[in-house]
Design a protein around this motif. Sequence first.
Motif, PDB file in Angstrom:
ATOM      1  N   GLU A  59      27.061  28.615  31.967  1.00  0.00           N
ATOM      2  CA  GLU A  59      28.027  27.705  32.580  1.00  0.00           C
ATOM      3  C   GLU A  59      29.401  28.374  32.712  1.00  0.00           C
ATOM      4  OE1 GLU A  59      27.016  23.174  31.266  1.00  0.00           O
ATOM      5  OE2 GLU A  59      27.678  24.541  29.672  1.00  0.00           O
ATOM      6  N   ALA A  60      29.777  29.106  31.695  1.00  0.00           N
ATOM      7  CA  ALA A  60      31.080  29.762  31.712  1.00  0.00           C
ATOM      8  C   ALA A  60      31.168  30.762  32.861  1.00  0.00           C
ATOM      9  CB  ALA A  60      31.343  30.454  30.372  1.00  0.00           C
ATOM     10  N   TYR A  61      30.150  31.563  33.038  1.00  0.00           N
ATOM     11  CA  TYR A  61      30.151  32.519  34.152  1.00  0.00           C
ATOM     12  C   TYR A  61      30.161  31.797  35.497  1.00  0.00           C
ATOM     13  CZ  TYR A  61      29.819  36.804  31.472  1.00  0.00           C
ATOM     14  OH  TYR A  61      30.111  37.859  30.647  1.00  0.00           O
ATOM     15  N   TYR A  67      36.622  31.972  41.372  1.00  0.00           N
ATOM     16  CA  TYR A  67      37.933  32.611  41.458  1.00  0.00           C
ATOM     17  C   TYR A  67      37.888  33.958  42.177  1.00  0.00           C
ATOM     18  CZ  TYR A  67      39.364  28.995  38.240  1.00  0.00           C
ATOM     19  OH  TYR A  67      39.622  27.774  37.660  1.00  0.00           O
ATOM     20  N   GLY A  68      36.701  34.499  42.374  1.00  0.00           N
ATOM     21  CA  GLY A  68      36.573  35.773  43.071  1.00  0.00           C
ATOM     22  C   GLY A  68      37.114  36.967  42.300  1.00  0.00           C
ATOM     23  N   ALA A  69      37.255  36.809  41.003  1.00  0.00           N
ATOM     24  CA  ALA A  69      37.765  37.904  40.162  1.00  0.00           C
ATOM     25  C   ALA A  69      36.688  38.971  40.001  1.00  0.00           C
ATOM     26  CB  ALA A  69      38.168  37.361  38.800  1.00  0.00           C
ATOM     27  N   PRO A  70      37.116  40.205  39.725  1.00  0.00           N
ATOM     28  CA  PRO A  70      36.118  41.257  39.479  1.00  0.00           C
ATOM     29  C   PRO A  70      35.299  40.937  38.228  1.00  0.00           C
ATOM     30  CG  PRO A  70      38.361  42.076  39.113  1.00  0.00           C
ATOM     31  CD  PRO A  70      38.486  40.697  39.641  1.00  0.00           C
ATOM     32  N   ASP A  71      34.113  41.503  38.165  1.00  0.00           N
ATOM     33  CA  ASP A  71      33.205  41.222  37.045  1.00  0.00           C
ATOM     34  C   ASP A  71      33.858  41.469  35.687  1.00  0.00           C
ATOM     35  OD1 ASP A  71      31.239  40.493  38.839  1.00  0.00           O
ATOM     36  OD2 ASP A  71      30.100  42.365  38.638  1.00  0.00           O
ATOM     37  N   TRP A  77      37.353  36.843  30.467  1.00  0.00           N
ATOM     38  CA  TRP A  77      37.590  35.404  30.300  1.00  0.00           C
ATOM     39  C   TRP A  77      36.537  34.784  29.394  1.00  0.00           C
ATOM     40  CZ3 TRP A  77      38.206  34.391  36.224  1.00  0.00           C
ATOM     41  CH2 TRP A  77      39.501  34.731  36.624  1.00  0.00           C
ATOM     42  N   VAL A  78      35.287  35.059  29.698  1.00  0.00           N
ATOM     43  CA  VAL A  78      34.191  34.452  28.933  1.00  0.00           C
ATOM     44  C   VAL A  78      34.208  34.964  27.497  1.00  0.00           C
ATOM     45  CG1 VAL A  78      31.678  34.245  28.746  1.00  0.00           C
ATOM     46  CG2 VAL A  78      32.793  33.998  30.992  1.00  0.00           C
TER      47      VAL A  78
END
Length: 116
Positions: A59-61, A67-71, A77-78
Amino acid sequence: MSRADVARTAVAALVDPAPHAARPYEITGPEALTLTEVAATISRIRGQDITFHDESIEEAYRSRACYGAPDWQVDAWVSTYTAIASGIMAPVSDSVEQITGTAPMNLETYVSTHTR
């Protein structure tokens, strides 16, 4: 921990560096809180219902994918939330008070003084 606490701790160490040379510190706020406790404190002070949903890793991912952030950023964040949940970030130190002579601000005080 508030930015003001971080700044005054850094200033104190930079103004008088000798006592701090080669000395490691665990710099923390004054309390260990769960994200549920953080939400409850904000709710009480602001008078609005703030909740925390403890997401699964999947769910977190998914919730951050929009947001389109890089991996690597999504992983960061996670991993922050998983670290909090694991308790690894829970230890509290008195280093801020040792270095500055003043205890760090707790969450209740911070939210109370920064509520719009």
